[in-house]
Design a protein around this motif. Structure first.
Motif, PDB file in Angstrom:
ATOM      1  N   PRO A 182       0.822  -1.232   0.000  1.00 46.57           N
ATOM      2  CA  PRO A 182       0.000   0.000   0.000  1.00 46.57           C
ATOM      3  C   PRO A 182       0.842   1.261   0.000  1.00 46.57           C
ATOM      4  O   PRO A 182       0.349   2.332  -0.364  1.00 46.57           O
ATOM      5  CB  PRO A 182      -0.818  -0.143   1.289  1.00 46.57           C
ATOM      6  CG  PRO A 182      -0.025  -1.060   2.162  1.00 46.57           C
ATOM      7  CD  PRO A 182       0.651  -2.005   1.230  1.00 46.57           C
ATOM      8  N   THR A 183       2.101   1.153   0.381  1.00 40.98           N
ATOM      9  CA  THR A 183       2.962   2.328   0.468  1.00 40.98           C
ATOM     10  C   THR A 183       3.356   2.880  -0.899  1.00 40.98           C
ATOM     11  O   THR A 183       3.904   3.982  -0.985  1.00 40.98           O
ATOM     12  CB  THR A 183       4.238   1.987   1.257  1.00 40.98           C
ATOM     13  OG1 THR A 183       4.811   0.777   0.722  1.00 40.98           O
ATOM     14  CG2 THR A 183       3.925   1.781   2.728  1.00 40.98           C
ATOM     15  N   VAL A 184       3.105   2.136  -1.983  1.00 42.59           N
ATOM     16  CA  VAL A 184       3.463   2.640  -3.309  1.00 42.59           C
ATOM     17  C   VAL A 184       2.304   3.393  -3.956  1.00 42.59           C
ATOM     18  O   VAL A 184       2.461   3.943  -5.050  1.00 42.59           O
ATOM     19  CB  VAL A 184       3.925   1.496  -4.240  1.00 42.59           C
ATOM     20  CG1 VAL A 184       5.087   0.737  -3.636  1.00 42.59           C
ATOM     21  CG2 VAL A 184       2.776   0.554  -4.570  1.00 42.59           C
ATOM     22  N   VAL A 190      -5.605   4.532  -1.114  1.00 42.00           N
ATOM     23  CA  VAL A 190      -5.628   3.589   0.009  1.00 42.00           C
ATOM     24  C   VAL A 190      -6.872   3.820   0.856  1.00 42.00           C
ATOM     25  O   VAL A 190      -7.506   2.862   1.317  1.00 42.00           O
ATOM     26  CB  VAL A 190      -4.345   3.734   0.856  1.00 42.00           C
ATOM     27  CG1 VAL A 190      -4.391   2.805   2.065  1.00 42.00           C
ATOM     28  CG2 VAL A 190      -3.107   3.424   0.023  1.00 42.00           C
ATOM     29  N   ARG A 191      -7.237   5.077   1.064  1.00 42.22           N
ATOM     30  CA  ARG A 191      -8.476   5.369   1.804  1.00 42.22           C
ATOM     31  C   ARG A 191      -9.695   4.806   1.067  1.00 42.22           C
ATOM     32  O   ARG A 191     -10.617   4.268   1.689  1.00 42.22           O
ATOM     33  CB  ARG A 191      -8.634   6.879   1.985  1.00 42.22           C
ATOM     34  CG  ARG A 191      -7.655   7.520   2.964  1.00 42.22           C
ATOM     35  CD  ARG A 191      -8.107   8.933   3.301  1.00 42.22           C
ATOM     36  NE  ARG A 191      -7.143   9.606   4.163  1.00 42.22           N
ATOM     37  CZ  ARG A 191      -6.237  10.474   3.731  1.00 42.22           C
ATOM     38  NH1 ARG A 191      -6.165  10.758   2.423  1.00 42.22           N
ATOM     39  NH2 ARG A 191      -5.391  11.037   4.562  1.00 42.22           N
ATOM     40  N   PRO A 198     -13.955  -1.893   0.501  1.00 43.89           N
ATOM     41  CA  PRO A 198     -12.896  -2.311   1.449  1.00 43.89           C
ATOM     42  C   PRO A 198     -12.068  -3.514   1.016  1.00 43.89           C
ATOM     43  O   PRO A 198     -11.979  -4.523   1.722  1.00 43.89           O
ATOM     44  CB  PRO A 198     -13.690  -2.603   2.720  1.00 43.89           C
ATOM     45  CG  PRO A 198     -15.045  -2.988   2.259  1.00 43.89           C
ATOM     46  CD  PRO A 198     -15.300  -2.179   1.013  1.00 43.89           C
ATOM     47  N   LEU A 199     -11.427  -3.400  -0.140  1.00 46.91           N
ATOM     48  CA  LEU A 199     -10.548  -4.476  -0.591  1.00 46.91           C
ATOM     49  C   LEU A 199      -9.283  -4.577   0.256  1.00 46.91           C
ATOM     50  O   LEU A 199      -8.611  -5.610   0.251  1.00 46.91           O
ATOM     51  CB  LEU A 199     -10.159  -4.251  -2.059  1.00 46.91           C
ATOM     52  CG  LEU A 199     -11.287  -4.312  -3.092  1.00 46.91           C
ATOM     53  CD1 LEU A 199     -10.745  -4.008  -4.479  1.00 46.91           C
ATOM     54  CD2 LEU A 199     -11.972  -5.667  -3.069  1.00 46.91           C
ATOM     55  N   LEU A 217      -2.285   4.735   6.923  1.00 49.92           N
ATOM     56  CA  LEU A 217      -3.375   5.640   7.287  1.00 49.92           C
ATOM     57  C   LEU A 217      -3.409   5.916   8.783  1.00 49.92           C
ATOM     58  O   LEU A 217      -4.209   6.730   9.242  1.00 49.92           O
ATOM     59  CB  LEU A 217      -4.725   5.062   6.840  1.00 49.92           C
ATOM     60  CG  LEU A 217      -4.915   4.842   5.340  1.00 49.92           C
ATOM     61  CD1 LEU A 217      -6.308   4.291   5.054  1.00 49.92           C
ATOM     62  CD2 LEU A 217      -4.701   6.142   4.570  1.00 49.92           C
ATOM     63  N   GLY A 218      -2.589   5.216   9.555  1.00 48.97           N
ATOM     64  CA  GLY A 218      -2.562   5.422  10.998  1.00 48.97           C
ATOM     65  C   GLY A 218      -3.822   4.968  11.712  1.00 48.97           C
ATOM     66  O   GLY A 218      -4.211   5.559  12.725  1.00 48.97           O
TER      67      GLY A 218
END
Length: 254
Positions: A182-184, A190-191, A198-199, A217-218
């Motif tokens: 998800p960081t890429v 991502v949200r 919600p995959l 997203l914390g």
């Protein structure tokens, strides 16, 4: 009936299954080619990316095996052949899912399992009983989430009649996205796959917990364990959408 028909020509079945295996394996070959030039992708090592790839591929493979044929519903709505299924004393959802059941899709599942097994053996993770149980739970919940998307997409075709590609963008397209960290991706994307469709609960969030990675997203830690609840809610919502679509069906008038 479709399984017996497929297995009647066993050489053809083996070749088609192997073809599916090779076609999906090329995705992982592309990832390996990238890692031949880099050491990490978005902060994730090759075994960690392989873990994301394996869990996502197995989840989609299971859903695709059981519900992948539902993308053909729009064609039946357009030509009126859905009426034939409505006359049979069997649930319509089961009939549509079983229509032209493609056993060759086992090739995708097999390939995903092989990559997943390789990644698990290479991950630097303290494999407790709880962590070991998380892996099959992830794949089952992920398969349920993808199945819900297949069903909801098929229900939408009762109105749109030709929306198979829209459905595929969230199933096969979502699978391709989940194979990477998800960081890429941009935070807004991502949200979207966390709160809208919600995959992210297929593998991103539980995998971050398993791999000891921070959530981009914390979100609170307990969100990582919401996969079963999200899968149940999505299946319930897809079921309601399906019932609404069936009630709205008016045949072709021919």
């Amino acid at each position: 009936m479709w399984m017996r028909s497929t297995l009647a020509y066993r050489t053809s079945f083996v070749m088609m299954t192997f073809g599916d295996f090779v076609a999906t394996a090329l995705d992982f070959v592309a990832i390996m080619l990238m890692f031949s030039q880099i050491e990490a992708l978005g902060g994730f090592t090759l075994p960690e990316v392989a873990f994301l790839y394996g869990t996502s591929s197995v989840s989609l493979g299971l859903a695709d095996l059981l519900f992948g044929s539902m993308e053909r519903l729009g064609r039946r709505v357009r030509d009126g052949t859905l009426d034939t299924l409505l006359l049979r004393p069997a649930p319509l959802l089961a009939q549509v899912a079983a229509d032209r059941f493609a056993l060759r899709r086992l090739g995708r599942i097999t390939q995903g399992l092989l990559v997943l097994g390789w990644s698990v053996s290479r991950l630097d993770v303290d494999w407790t009983v709880g962590r070991m149980l998380m892996v099959p739970l992830m794949t089952v919940c992920g398969a349920a989430i993808f199945a819900a998307v297949f069903t909801a997409g098929a229900a939408f075709q009762f109105w749109a009649q030709d929306a198979a590609e829209v459905q595929n963008s969230f199933t096969y397209g979502g699978n391709t996205m989940l194979q990477y960290p998800p960081t890429v991706f941009a935070r807004d994307l991502v949200r979207g796959v966390t709160f809208v469709i919600p995959l992210a609960f297929v593998n991103w969030l539980p995998a971050l917990r398993l791999l000891g990675r921070p959530d981009p997203l914390g979100l609170p830690g307990w969100v990582d364990f919401m996969g079963p609840a999200v899968a149940a809610l999505m299946c319930a919502g897809a079921g309601l959408a399906w019932r609404g679509g069936v009630r709205a069906y008016r045949s072709t008038g021919s």
